[in-house]
Design a protein around this motif. Structure first.
Motif, PDB file in Angstrom:
ATOM      1  N   ILE A 283       0.855  -1.015  -0.120  1.00  0.00           N
ATOM      2  CA  ILE A 283       0.125  -0.205  -0.025  1.00  0.00           C
ATOM      3  C   ILE A 283       0.921   0.943  -0.004  1.00  0.00           C
ATOM      4  CG2 ILE A 283      -1.552   1.651   1.721  1.00  0.00           C
ATOM      5  CD1 ILE A 283      -2.959  -1.333   2.275  1.00  0.00           C
ATOM      6  N   THR A 284       0.870   1.973  -0.814  1.00  0.00           N
ATOM      7  CA  THR A 284       1.207   3.504  -1.145  1.00  0.00           C
ATOM      8  C   THR A 284       1.130   3.938  -0.349  1.00  0.00           C
ATOM      9  OG1 THR A 284      -0.117   4.709  -2.632  1.00  0.00           O
ATOM     10  CG2 THR A 284       1.068   2.532  -3.336  1.00  0.00           C
ATOM     11  N   GLU A 285       2.104   5.491  -0.259  1.00  0.00           N
ATOM     12  CA  GLU A 285       1.536   6.848   0.822  1.00  0.00           C
ATOM     13  C   GLU A 285      -0.211   7.431   0.899  1.00  0.00           C
ATOM     14  OE1 GLU A 285       4.501   8.704   2.174  1.00  0.00           O
ATOM     15  OE2 GLU A 285       3.007  10.624   2.357  1.00  0.00           O
ATOM     16  N   ASP A 286      -0.363   7.676  -0.767  1.00  0.00           N
ATOM     17  CA  ASP A 286      -1.317   8.546  -1.488  1.00  0.00           C
ATOM     18  C   ASP A 286      -2.335   7.740  -1.017  1.00  0.00           C
ATOM     19  OD1 ASP A 286      -0.251  10.461  -1.707  1.00  0.00           O
ATOM     20  OD2 ASP A 286       0.702   9.960  -3.901  1.00  0.00           O
ATOM     21  N   GLU A 287      -2.387   6.128  -1.700  1.00  0.00           N
ATOM     22  CA  GLU A 287      -3.650   4.741  -1.393  1.00  0.00           C
ATOM     23  C   GLU A 287      -3.988   4.762   0.520  1.00  0.00           C
ATOM     24  OE1 GLU A 287      -2.664   2.026  -4.952  1.00  0.00           O
ATOM     25  OE2 GLU A 287      -1.553   1.247  -2.457  1.00  0.00           O
ATOM     26  N   PHE A 288      -3.348   5.139   1.022  1.00  0.00           N
ATOM     27  CA  PHE A 288      -3.366   5.120   2.234  1.00  0.00           C
ATOM     28  C   PHE A 288      -3.664   6.642   2.854  1.00  0.00           C
ATOM     29  CE2 PHE A 288      -2.184   6.993   6.754  1.00  0.00           C
ATOM     30  CZ  PHE A 288      -2.807   5.406   7.271  1.00  0.00           C
ATOM     31  N   VAL A 289      -3.384   7.695   2.475  1.00  0.00           N
ATOM     32  CA  VAL A 289      -4.024   8.637   2.323  1.00  0.00           C
ATOM     33  C   VAL A 289      -5.686   8.987   1.958  1.00  0.00           C
ATOM     34  CG1 VAL A 289      -4.301  11.324   2.636  1.00  0.00           C
ATOM     35  CG2 VAL A 289      -2.229   9.950   3.280  1.00  0.00           C
ATOM     36  N   GLU A 290      -6.314   8.414   1.099  1.00  0.00           N
ATOM     37  CA  GLU A 290      -6.934   8.397   0.936  1.00  0.00           C
ATOM     38  C   GLU A 290      -8.275   7.819   1.100  1.00  0.00           C
ATOM     39  OE1 GLU A 290      -9.068   7.410  -3.220  1.00  0.00           O
ATOM     40  OE2 GLU A 290      -7.562   7.371  -3.721  1.00  0.00           O
ATOM     41  N   MET A 291      -7.796   6.614   1.775  1.00  0.00           N
ATOM     42  CA  MET A 291      -8.500   5.711   2.663  1.00  0.00           C
ATOM     43  C   MET A 291      -8.474   5.991   4.286  1.00  0.00           C
ATOM     44  SD  MET A 291      -8.508   3.976   5.608  1.00  0.00           S
ATOM     45  CE  MET A 291      -6.632   3.788   5.362  1.00  0.00           C
ATOM     46  N   ARG A 292      -7.548   6.786   4.987  1.00  0.00           N
ATOM     47  CA  ARG A 292      -7.868   6.852   6.178  1.00  0.00           C
ATOM     48  C   ARG A 292      -9.145   8.577   6.455  1.00  0.00           C
ATOM     49  NH1 ARG A 292      -7.982   4.070   9.790  1.00  0.00           N
ATOM     50  NH2 ARG A 292      -9.490   5.076   9.615  1.00  0.00           N
ATOM     51  N   THR A 293      -8.620   9.131   5.118  1.00  0.00           N
ATOM     52  CA  THR A 293      -9.275  10.528   5.249  1.00  0.00           C
ATOM     53  C   THR A 293     -11.025   9.840   5.095  1.00  0.00           C
ATOM     54  OG1 THR A 293      -7.152  11.719   4.417  1.00  0.00           O
ATOM     55  CG2 THR A 293      -9.624  13.000   3.667  1.00  0.00           C
ATOM     56  N   SER A 294     -10.949   9.106   4.275  1.00  0.00           N
ATOM     57  CA  SER A 294     -12.405   8.993   3.727  1.00  0.00           C
ATOM     58  C   SER A 294     -12.912   8.119   4.991  1.00  0.00           C
ATOM     59  CB  SER A 294     -12.724   8.436   2.204  1.00  0.00           C
ATOM     60  OG  SER A 294     -14.277   7.352   1.961  1.00  0.00           O
TER      61      SER A 294
END
Length: 316
Positions: free
Chosen positions: A263-274
């Motif tokens: 899992i990439t940083e951007d994928e994590f940020v998108e998931m976590r924010t949502s």
């Protein structure tokens, strides 16, 4: 993850922590004994960590029982810890908080009165005190300098529990002040990460940051694969019947549903924010934060001798 990997590669504190784990993994005398105490009311795990050779101990993330409807506190959870310490003839030298919790009140002052030890937290508690001091309109009498604690840990700072080495690592993201405490081969990681089937902590509290949380977690997961991780909470992921709070770096890297190695940083940020946008505030956030930024002490009593918890309306 290129920027994150480059930072980790030049991380002196992480390198020292990795050496510590390797030494402890190779020598059982450098590994601590650990007892976990699960509080189902708040899904919190407190720990007593001790050196078998000297019987010096640390208590990590203790819980004061609190009944929200009545505003009454009690000490049942803390008394279980006291009993364990006394039965095993331990000497408490540290009372450690991984951060200022929003889901339970710390029992550290009560435990300190009964057992002694230094009350400690990360130095960035002052940032949390500043933010929440304003939110709760705590006034000028509330010191925002961390003086409610006996010791403020810095990133990379070393300490000892008897003969066992410890090192503090700053892991912000859930809050600005989160710390992980590596003792021998065991890391106590607070709310940064949960069991692999449940994922990671939220990052939407004041001062939280999902990108920072990802980088903090990747820092922890750069420790040797055999590093034992002890978590502050468990909520039983769907399909799992039992509570659990111990895992390893290797298991997290392979299996964590939010931050495994794929899992990439951007994928994590998108998931976590949502995901965070759908979550309700913790049930005990109002009393917990007000008390925990004071080192687990209730607000000063008013003229009638009673302490009061403030509830800011439409502020969060």
């Amino acid at each position: 993850m290129a920027d994150t990997d480059a930072t980790i590669a030049n991380d002196a504190a992480l390198a020292a922590a990795s050496v510590q784990v390797e030494r402890a993994s190779a020598n059982k005398e450098l590994r601590p004994s650990i007892a976990g105490f699960f509080d189902e009311a708040t899904y919190t795990v407190s720990y007593v960590v001790h050196d078998p050779a000297t019987k010096e101990a640390a208590i990590i993330d203790s819980v004061l029982d609190y009944e929200a409807a009545s505003g009454r506190t009690s000490n049942g959870s803390a008394d279980r810890i006291i009993e364990y310490v006394k039965v095993n003839d331990l000497t408490v030298t540290w009372l450690i908080e991984t951060h200022a919790h929003a889901d339970h009140i710390s029992a550290a002052p009560y435990l300190q009165e009964k057992l002694g030890g230094k009350l400690a937290i990360g130095k960035d508690i002052v940032r949390v005190q500043e933010v929440f001091g304003k939110l709760f309109n705590a006034g000028t009498d509330f010191e925002r300098d961390g003086s409610q604690f006996d010791h403020l840990f810095t990133d990379g700072e070393t300490f000892r529990i008897g003969t066992i080495e410890g090192i503090a690592l700053h892991v912000p993201g859930h809050t600005p002040a989160d710390m992980a405490f590596l003792i021998g081969d065991a890391a106590f990681v607070g709310d940064t990460i949960f069991m692999p089937d449940f994922g990671t902590a939220r990052a939407d509290f004041p001062g939280g940051d999902a990108r920072q949380l990802f980088r903090s977690i990747r820092r922890l997961l750069s420790l040797p694969a055999a590093t034992r991780l002890f978590l502050c909470h468990d909520y039983k992921a769907p399909g799992r019947d039992d509570y659990a709070w111990e895992t390893t770096v290797g298991q997290q890297r392979n299996e964590n549903v939010h931050v495994n190695d794929k899992i990439t940083e951007d994928e994590f940020v998108e998931m976590r924010t949502s995901r965070d946008s759908t979550l309700a505030m913790p049930k005990l956030i109002m009393p917990s934060v007000q008390v925990n930024i004071r080192g687990g002490r209730l607000p000063e009593p008013e003229a009638n001798g009673v302490s009061y918890i403030k509830i800011p309306v439409n502020a969060l």
